[in-house]
Write an enzyme that holds these catalytic residues in place. Sequence first.
Site: not given
Length: 203
Positions: A37, A109
């Site tokens: 992130s 992912s």
Amino acid sequence: MVMQTSLISQHVGDVSPAKRHALLRQTPITLWLTGLSASGKSTLAFALEQELINQGRACYVLDGDNVRHGLSRNLGFSPEDRAENIRRVAEVAKLMNDAGLIVITALISPFRSDRAIAREIIGSDYMREVYVSTPLNVCESRDPKGLYSQARAGKITGFTGISSPYETPVQPDLTIDTTQYSLEMAIAQLVSVTLHQTLRSVG
């Protein structure tokens, strides 16, 4: 509820993928951007989309946050839900590639097994894995949504990089460290991968 797959038939139309690709005058591909992130995945994805559109290419971004507002809005962030989210996005990317579009995904992912399933669904000939390798300390210093600070405070559990692992790609098709190269340089490499299949690491 058990799906009765025996009642479902697959229909094949008269228009082949090759005809659709020829109509758009491009080779479809899915660039699968993976990373922590705040690593820069979405920034890269949307900048690449703009550059490809400027070059007359038909493309679309499947952004992790965006798909959770619709396609995957019923999913959480457990490993099982993450896997299902990746599967759904991969299936959509496959359909878009079949239509002749260039697809850019931007999803954390974090697990290799999920990314391997995505490659199996999309097809190795169509998927290119791009590892946005921005270091954790840099991602945490950016923290545009305040997620890292909440994860450090224990307000968010199962947060990738803090309380849940991120499994780095073993052999990504391209590696980009956004602390080492400018956005323009990174986009140039992504365009090269997209249009010319020239693969090398950046950073």
